[in-house]
Motif scaffolding. Structure first.
Motif, PDB file in Angstrom:
ATOM      1  N   SER A  14       7.394   4.778  10.200  1.00 49.69           N
ATOM      2  CA  SER A  14       6.653   5.312   9.200  1.00 49.69           C
ATOM      3  C   SER A  14       5.567   3.943   9.178  1.00 49.69           C
ATOM      4  O   SER A  14       5.916   3.030   9.453  1.00 49.69           O
ATOM      5  N   THR A  15       4.575   4.130   8.377  1.00 53.91           N
ATOM      6  CA  THR A  15       3.756   3.212   8.038  1.00 53.91           C
ATOM      7  C   THR A  15       3.802   2.861   6.644  1.00 53.91           C
ATOM      8  O   THR A  15       3.612   3.933   5.784  1.00 53.91           O
ATOM      9  N   LYS A  16       3.898   1.702   6.107  1.00 55.60           N
ATOM     10  CA  LYS A  16       3.985   1.344   4.948  1.00 55.60           C
ATOM     11  C   LYS A  16       2.639   0.426   4.187  1.00 55.60           C
ATOM     12  O   LYS A  16       2.362  -0.346   5.109  1.00 55.60           O
ATOM     13  N   ALA A  17       2.436   0.674   3.236  1.00 54.08           N
ATOM     14  CA  ALA A  17       1.571  -0.173   2.486  1.00 54.08           C
ATOM     15  C   ALA A  17       2.055  -0.686   1.400  1.00 54.08           C
ATOM     16  O   ALA A  17       2.601  -0.017   0.401  1.00 54.08           O
ATOM     17  N   ALA A  31       4.287   4.868   1.384  1.00 55.26           N
ATOM     18  CA  ALA A  31       4.880   5.002   2.852  1.00 55.26           C
ATOM     19  C   ALA A  31       4.409   6.323   3.240  1.00 55.26           C
ATOM     20  O   ALA A  31       4.443   7.485   2.461  1.00 55.26           O
ATOM     21  N   GLN A  32       4.418   6.478   4.661  1.00 49.78           N
ATOM     22  CA  GLN A  32       4.135   7.856   5.212  1.00 49.78           C
ATOM     23  C   GLN A  32       5.189   7.842   6.457  1.00 49.78           C
ATOM     24  O   GLN A  32       4.528   7.022   7.415  1.00 49.78           O
ATOM     25  N   GLU A  33       5.797   8.682   6.593  1.00 48.14           N
ATOM     26  CA  GLU A  33       6.542   8.989   7.773  1.00 48.14           C
ATOM     27  C   GLU A  33       6.114   9.630   8.799  1.00 48.14           C
ATOM     28  O   GLU A  33       4.779  10.649   8.643  1.00 48.14           O
ATOM     29  N   TYR A  34       6.236   9.754  10.262  1.00 46.29           N
ATOM     30  CA  TYR A  34       5.760  10.592  11.125  1.00 46.29           C
ATOM     31  C   TYR A  34       6.975  10.587  12.229  1.00 46.29           C
ATOM     32  O   TYR A  34       7.885   9.794  12.317  1.00 46.29           O
ATOM     33  N   PRO A  35       6.802  11.961  13.161  1.00 45.18           N
ATOM     34  CA  PRO A  35       8.171  12.052  14.071  1.00 45.18           C
ATOM     35  C   PRO A  35       7.925  11.171  15.189  1.00 45.18           C
ATOM     36  O   PRO A  35       6.841  10.791  15.624  1.00 45.18           O
ATOM     37  N   LEU A  36       9.257  11.045  15.835  1.00 45.94           N
ATOM     38  CA  LEU A  36       9.523  10.430  17.082  1.00 45.94           C
ATOM     39  C   LEU A  36       9.649  11.612  17.868  1.00 45.94           C
ATOM     40  O   LEU A  36      10.706  12.326  17.729  1.00 45.94           O
ATOM     41  N   TYR A  37       9.013  11.600  18.975  1.00 45.91           N
ATOM     42  CA  TYR A  37       9.482  12.767  20.196  1.00 45.91           C
ATOM     43  C   TYR A  37      10.370  12.284  21.297  1.00 45.91           C
ATOM     44  O   TYR A  37       9.954  11.331  21.981  1.00 45.91           O
ATOM     45  N   THR A  38      11.472  12.984  21.513  1.00 41.44           N
ATOM     46  CA  THR A  38      12.715  12.226  22.272  1.00 41.44           C
ATOM     47  C   THR A  38      13.069  13.507  22.900  1.00 41.44           C
ATOM     48  O   THR A  38      14.553  13.879  22.583  1.00 41.44           O
ATOM     49  N   ALA A  54      -1.393   8.431   9.253  1.00 46.15           N
ATOM     50  CA  ALA A  54      -0.771   7.907   8.201  1.00 46.15           C
ATOM     51  C   ALA A  54      -1.068   6.551   7.428  1.00 46.15           C
ATOM     52  O   ALA A  54      -1.088   6.300   6.316  1.00 46.15           O
ATOM     53  N   VAL A  55      -1.773   6.018   8.476  1.00 51.51           N
ATOM     54  CA  VAL A  55      -2.370   4.535   7.969  1.00 51.51           C
ATOM     55  C   VAL A  55      -3.555   4.917   7.041  1.00 51.51           C
ATOM     56  O   VAL A  55      -3.703   4.271   5.854  1.00 51.51           O
ATOM     57  N   ILE A  56      -4.451   5.872   7.304  1.00 50.55           N
ATOM     58  CA  ILE A  56      -5.347   6.474   6.441  1.00 50.55           C
ATOM     59  C   ILE A  56      -4.762   6.837   4.756  1.00 50.55           C
ATOM     60  O   ILE A  56      -5.251   6.154   4.086  1.00 50.55           O
ATOM     61  N   THR A  57      -3.605   7.694   5.012  1.00 53.55           N
ATOM     62  CA  THR A  57      -2.826   8.289   3.996  1.00 53.55           C
ATOM     63  C   THR A  57      -2.502   7.105   3.059  1.00 53.55           C
ATOM     64  O   THR A  57      -2.726   7.101   1.861  1.00 53.55           O
ATOM     65  N   VAL A  58      -1.791   6.034   3.528  1.00 51.81           N
ATOM     66  CA  VAL A  58      -1.246   4.942   2.734  1.00 51.81           C
ATOM     67  C   VAL A  58      -2.150   4.086   2.034  1.00 51.81           C
ATOM     68  O   VAL A  58      -2.067   3.659   0.922  1.00 51.81           O
ATOM     69  N   ILE A  59      -3.169   3.655   3.014  1.00 54.74           N
ATOM     70  CA  ILE A  59      -4.128   2.836   2.310  1.00 54.74           C
ATOM     71  C   ILE A  59      -4.892   3.723   1.258  1.00 54.74           C
ATOM     72  O   ILE A  59      -5.316   3.303  -0.146  1.00 54.74           O
TER      73      ILE A  59
END
Length: 508
Positions: A14-17, A31-38, A54-59
């Motif tokens: 996730s990205t946190k602000a 905070a905004q989470e995003y998936p990890l592709y495995t 996600a960066v845009i969203t949390v800011i």
């Protein structure tokens, strides 16, 4: 002038602000989470566009309420790689630190390109995590992509290109690529030759204190910020975590356990290990963070929950409680040492101190006397014993004896794990009030970059400590007996780790 500071941490999940006032008090978080592709055991990728959004969203979540900021400063996960074509478009996903596809090329570099010397020049161990190895893998196994690539960048560079239309990378992130020379703070020619690239294929190097203004108008509108708001490029999450827990003095050790984990200390000049066990990454030109990361931290606890504690999960759901609280209660019912049961937590290979992607997890010492609670406690102890092996390597390089461990990460919320840390390391443990240490570290670095503080050592004014743990003498003696057994098993199984890893790869 406003005194509000915004720290952004672009992390693995996730990205946190976090918005702080100038005394370090938290005013707001997002905070905004995003998936990890495995899709298989060797692949770990993310969509750079999802991370950027996600960066845009949390800011924006912060600036909707507070948009008169003194500055925005950045932390970012290390070792990511994105190939960019000559039209500035991403032609690969964001390949993160956990991706293991370059394993063969890491071995090739170690064996045929004087890998130890290369590590000592760059401070980054030769391992599939590093962009050096990832680029070598693309060059040899994905030549169509390699030949189309004009730039090889990390996720923070991807964001700053969108914000300021420049390809720039700070010394801290660059020092974790395996491509930057520690002494002259420039791209290392030997490493470039091994990767098969030129300087022009990489971003422009800048100090971690570099300040950017003139935010692109379209982005400024999205972020609800003035175009002239200062953006500090910042550093990597690891080194900023040291700063964010006040572990930058001689003898201070920072231990972090999130999904993965790390043990780190801060030195006044770059230093590498003769055996290649530790990393050396830049914070500033006069602050260098030396330590070792482990793959297997909180991910082990998640595995315990999913595989050994289905009844606790069901009970937690029924009673609206936290399943991890129930798991910790089970672990606490067992004495330190788990009655001689040792768990090696290598569920995802391992980085420090062995730097061996082939190591695998195991229980050792299992008898009929051991119950499920022993399996759980031994797994938790195994995570700390693994970190202790990194600590042992680190103490050989330190200028003074360790006097304090400052603990952070999700595990720091658990009193049991904190006490295990004090008992196994045999050192006092303190936990700072702020768990988001990388965001706070980014803001302290921002204050330094703008001249609001004159040295990073002034950071101690920002901290209180919410928990203190002294080693328990009886438990400490138990772990002093178990730790050498733990380490010798790892060494004894080295050949068989490769054999079982080959078997698993052939039978996927």
């Amino acid at each position: 002038m406003t005194k509000l500071m915004l720290g952004i941490d672009i992390g693995t999940t996730s990205t946190k602000a976090v918005l702080y006032n100038q005394t370090g008090n938290v005013l707001q978080q997002a905070a905004q989470e995003y998936p990890l592709y495995t899709p298989n055991i060797n692949v770990a990728e993310q969509d750079p566009e999802e991370i950027y959004q996600a960066v845009i969203t949390v800011i924006r979540q912060i600036t909707n309420q507070h948009n008169d900021l003194m500055f925005v400063s950045f932390s970012s996960a290390m070792h990511s790689l994105i190939a960019i074509d000559d039209k500035d478009e991403a032609i690969t996903p964001c390949i993160i630190w956990a991706d293991n596809r370059s394993k063969a090329w890491a071995t090739d570099i170690l064996q045929h390109h004087d890998g130890l010397n290369l590590y000592q020049r760059t401070g980054t161990p030769i391992h599939p995590m590093s962009p050096l190895c990832k680029i070598s893998w693309l060059r040899h196994e994905q030549p169509d992509i390699f030949l189309k690539a004009d730039k090889f960048i990390g996720i923070k560079e991807f964001v700053f290109k969108r914000f300021f239309n420049q390809y720039v990378v700070d010394h801290s992130i660059a020092s974790a690529t395996g491509l930057m020379n520690l002494k002259n703070l420039d791209w290392d020619q030997q490493a470039l030759t091994v990767a098969g690239i030129e300087k022009d294929n990489l971003s422009t190097l800048v100090p971690t204190t570099a300040v950017f203004t003139q935010l692109k108008q379209q982005v400024a509108n999205q972020l609800n910020l003035d175009c002239n708001t200062p953006f500090i490029i910042g550093a990597s999450d690891g080194v900023l975590s040291n700063l964010g827990v006040d572990a930058i003095g001689s003898g201070d050790i920072a231990v972090t356990i999130g999904t993965s984990g790390a043990v780190r200390t801060t030195l006044t000049e770059p230093r590498t290990d003769s055996a290649g066990r530790t990393f050396c990454y830049a914070l500033t030109e006069h602050h260098w963070v030396v330590g070792g990361p482990v793959n297997n931290g909180g991910v082990v606890l998640q595995w315990i929950k999913d595989q050994l504690c289905t009844s606790e999960v069901a009970e937690a759901k029924r009673t609206a409680t936290d399943p991890y609280d129930l798991i910790m209660q089970l672990a606490e019912s067992v004495a330190p040492g788990s009655n001689g049961l040792i768990f090696h937590p290598f569920l995802t290979g391992e980085r420090a101190p062995s730097w061996n992607p082939d190591v695998r997890g195991s229980y050792f010492g299992l008898t009929l006397a051991h119950k499920r609670a022993h399996l759980i406690r031994a797994a938790l102890e195994g995570v700390i014993l693994n970190l202790f092996t990194v600590y042992q390597a680190l103490t050989e390089m330190m200028e003074t004896k360790a006097t304090m461990i400052r603990a952070t990460g999700g595990f720091a919320r658990s009193p049991l794990w904190r006490q295990m840390l004090a008992d196994i390391f045999a050192v006092e443990v303190t936990v700072p009030e702020s768990h988001e240490s990388s965001c706070l570290g980014a803001c302290i670095l921002g204050l330094y970059a703008l001249g609001e503080i004159t040295s990073l050592e002034e950071s101690s004014a920002f901290f209180g400590h919410s928990h203190h743990h002294q080693p328990d003498e009886k438990a400490k003696q138990v772990y002093q007996q178990l730790a050498p057994i733990y380490s010798s098993i790892t060494a004894d199984l080295k050949t068989n780790y490769q054999r079982i890893a080959d078997f698993q790869a052939a039978n996927e």
